[in-house]
Design a protein around this motif. Structure first.
Motif, PDB file in Angstrom:
ATOM      1  N   LEU A 169       0.832  -1.208   0.000  1.00 43.40           N
ATOM      2  CA  LEU A 169       0.000   0.000   0.000  1.00 43.40           C
ATOM      3  C   LEU A 169       0.869   1.262   0.000  1.00 43.40           C
ATOM      4  CD1 LEU A 169      -2.765   1.333   0.131  1.00 43.40           C
ATOM      5  CD2 LEU A 169      -2.673   1.136   2.612  1.00 43.40           C
ATOM      6  N   TRP A 176      -8.182   2.080  -0.409  1.00 41.77           N
ATOM      7  CA  TRP A 176      -7.573   1.827   0.893  1.00 41.77           C
ATOM      8  C   TRP A 176      -8.216   2.768   1.893  1.00 41.77           C
ATOM      9  CZ3 TRP A 176      -4.366   5.438   3.614  1.00 41.77           C
ATOM     10  CH2 TRP A 176      -4.129   6.639   2.912  1.00 41.77           C
ATOM     11  N   ILE A 188      -7.730  -3.725   8.809  1.00 42.82           N
ATOM     12  CA  ILE A 188      -8.990  -3.834   9.532  1.00 42.82           C
ATOM     13  C   ILE A 188     -10.196  -3.373   8.711  1.00 42.82           C
ATOM     14  CG2 ILE A 188      -9.064  -1.587  10.744  1.00 42.82           C
ATOM     15  CD1 ILE A 188      -9.644  -5.038  12.307  1.00 42.82           C
ATOM     16  N   CYS A 189      -9.968  -2.479   7.714  1.00 39.84           N
ATOM     17  CA  CYS A 189     -11.117  -2.009   6.946  1.00 39.84           C
ATOM     18  C   CYS A 189     -11.447  -2.945   5.795  1.00 39.84           C
ATOM     19  CB  CYS A 189     -10.884  -0.596   6.421  1.00 39.84           C
ATOM     20  SG  CYS A 189      -9.710  -0.507   5.051  1.00 39.84           S
ATOM     21  N   CYS A 231      -8.301  -2.859   0.807  1.00 38.96           N
ATOM     22  CA  CYS A 231      -7.122  -2.722  -0.037  1.00 38.96           C
ATOM     23  C   CYS A 231      -6.704  -4.022  -0.717  1.00 38.96           C
ATOM     24  CB  CYS A 231      -5.954  -2.178   0.781  1.00 38.96           C
ATOM     25  SG  CYS A 231      -5.438  -3.304   2.086  1.00 38.96           S
TER      26      CYS A 231
HETATM   27  S1  FES Z   1      -6.162  -0.361   4.117  1.00 35.00           S
HETATM   28 FE1  FES Z   1      -5.669  -2.490   4.131  1.00 35.00          FE
HETATM   29  S2  FES Z   1      -7.296  -3.328   5.303  1.00 35.00           S
HETATM   30 FE2  FES Z   1      -7.647  -1.191   5.490  1.00 35.00          FE
END
Ligand code: FES
Ligand code: SF4
Lengths: 131, 137, 255
Positions: free
Chosen positions: C45, C63, C69-70, C73
């Motif tokens: 990332l 992202w 956690i989100c 990505c």
């Molecule tokens: S930016 Fe990778 S899981 Fe949130």
């Protein structure tokens, strides 16, 4: 919803599983049933032979000893062991065994199943192995 | 977005899911699983003794003589043996072949299902029938 | 760990190939190579952000949290679904090919359309369906409904899903048939079915016990391999088969 969300992709091409080692092993696992079917058909032929009489039975044993049949059945033996190795590890994941709130360790369940294989082999040795 | 979907789906889903219930699949999967256990636990020894050691002449001569093999097979334990070593593994194979054919896009699933499970059922009846015939004869 | 190791950043230059797709300017996707400086702590990332900020502002990708956690990505790295923020370039020798997640329609560059994934999640009613009496309507109702640690332990692992969709990109059955509810949705259904506070199992079973429910799964198991949260969706789906079988047996006897 915008029009893009109804977009659908064409399904995978039939060679999808060649693209990754993990998928090749999956296909190998699925393919273990091919030599299994061969062995089962041999066994069925043997049962017919047994029903027909002593001569057919002897003939069947000779047939089972012919190189190609023997080779395919050795393949079936290998397939059964590979199948066992892949199948046993799935069992605790599909049916986790909980005793008094604690789950039994996966290795214990896998080891138990291999013990079953050995026990069956010993039973066969007891039935057929002794002179 | 999620809300809208959650509202839409069940209302249109209710009727369509009810008659799309796969009531046969648990049966095929149950037979597949039972067959998988038999394939893994019994078949290594069965193949080793019957398809390798026997034709190679590595078993004692009378171990599977015509007489002994007949008494062993044409009996109640023989019937159970065939169930565990022929019938259930056949259903296991049928299930994997059916899904394998779907995986490599061969034929159509509705027909494959009939052919595979039908074939396994037919061969199972033949196998068990042979044992019964031997017990009667 | 000594200070020398911490300071050893191992700065080097790496090549990343990104599969670009920009429907406004070209109908076909194409590969584009970028060269950028990376060190031991550069995540994929970070690398994409570097490209966007320094090299090529036209690149699109998703992202948000940059801490796994989100779940937004996800991309394919050398053919394997990964979270960009949880993937470190130090683990890759040689070429690094970045593609949008498999089995989803691509909207632009690394951005895919996850609508079908959300539909499948919604279909299994992933929320507590609870017909317990509650205080405002029933004075007899208890203050709270408690859950013991043992009851929590039954479903906890399956509650860790972050809806990243990596498992859908790993699942050939979803690739072969997008109507298949798929690993995460079936896992979420199982998670609520296992919850001692929930009473919605019967409703969910109707979705699970379909050909496109649990029965499309052949336990390939790659979903569990790629899951960044160790949810083991394959286990949940196959435990769902046991539940669906029980459900069928009960339905059979009740007529
Ligand atoms: S930016 Fe990778 S899981 Fe949130
Ligand atoms: S089960 Fe794992 S891989 Fe699948 S959506 Fe959830 S977190 Fe992602």
């Amino acid at each position: 919803m915008d029009k893009l969300s109804t977009q659908r992709l064409p399904p995978l091409k039939r060679n999808w599983w060649l693209k990754h080692r993990f998928f090749k092993l999956y296909m190998l696992r699925e393919a273990t049933v091919l030599p299994l079917v061969f062995f089962t058909l041999c066994l069925l032929a043997g049962m017919v032979a047994l029903l027909q009489g002593a001569d057919s039975w002897q003939g069947w044993i000779v047939f089972m000893g012919s190189p190609i049949v023997l080779l395919l059945n050795l393949l079936a033996l290998a397939a059964s062991l590979f199948h066992a190795a892949t199948f046993f590890v799935l069992f605790p994941r599909v049916m986790p065994i909980r005793i008094a709130g604690h789950s039994l360790p996966d290795q214990a369940i896998v080891a138990g199943q291999w013990a079953g294989v050995v026990a069956v082999a010993l039973l066969f040795f007891w039935l057929f192995g002794r002179a | 977005m999620m809300d809208k979907l959650a509202m839409n789906k069940p209302s249109m889903g209710k009727n369509s899911t009810q008659h799309k219930q796969a009531f046969d699949e648990p049966l095929w999967w149950g037979l597949f699983s039972a067959g998988g256990v038999c394939f893994a636990v019994f078949l290594p020894a069965v193949i080793l003794f019957i398809a390798v050691l026997l034709p190679l002449g590595l078993l004692p001569a009378e171990a599977l003589s015509y007489e002994r093999a007949s008494t062993l097979l044409f009996s109640v334990p023989g019937f159970l043996f065939v169930g565990a070593v022929v019938c259930l593994p056949l259903f296991h194979a049928a299930h994997r072949l059916r899904h394998g054919m779907f995986d490599i896009s061969v034929g159509n699933d509705a027909l494959n299902k009939k052919l595979m499970y039908g074939g396994a059922a037919l061969l199972s009846i033949v196998a068990l029938g042979l044992v019964v015939a031997g017990m009667l004869g | 760990m000594n200070t020398e190791q911490i300071n050893a950043k191992n700065v080097s230059t790496k090549h990343i190939s990104v599969k670009r797709y920009m429907p406004d300017s070209s109908a076909e996707p194409y590969w584009q190579q970028y060269e950028l400086p990376v060190d031991d702590s550069t995540s994929l990332l970070d690398a994409l952000n570097h490209i966007k900020e320094q090299l090529d502002s036209t690149l699109s990708y998703r992202w948000s949290c940059r801490m796994a956690i989100c779940g937004s990505c996800g991309v394919m790295v050398n053919g394997i679904p990964k979270l960009g923020c949880k993937t470190f370039l130090r683990d890759y020798e040689g070429e690094i090919r970045i593609e949008p997640l498999s089995h989803f329609p691509v909207q632009r560059d690394l951005v895919v359309d996850m609508a079908i994934f959300l539909e499948h999640l919604a279909a299994v009613k992933p929320y507590l369906i609870d017909d317990n009496p509650v205080k405002p309507y029933d004075p007899q109702a208890p203050e709270t409904y408690q859950q013991s640690p043992e009851q929590l332990a039954r479903y906890k692992q399956f509650a860790n899903c972050i809806n990243c969709g990596l498992c859908y990109s790993a699942c050939p059955q979803f690739g072969l048939n997008p109507e298949f509810l798929g690993p995460a949705a079936l896992t979420l259904a199982h998670r609520y079915n296992l919850d001692s506070r929930d009473h919605g199992k019967k409703q969910r079973m109707a979705e699970l016990n379909r050909h496109e429910g649990v029965w499309s799964c052949t336990f390939v198991g790659f979903c569990s391999k790629v899951c960044p949260k160790h949810v083991d969706p394959a286990a949940a789906v196959n435990q769902g088969k046991v539940e669906a079988a029980k459900h069928t047996l009960i339905a059979l006897f009740k007529g």
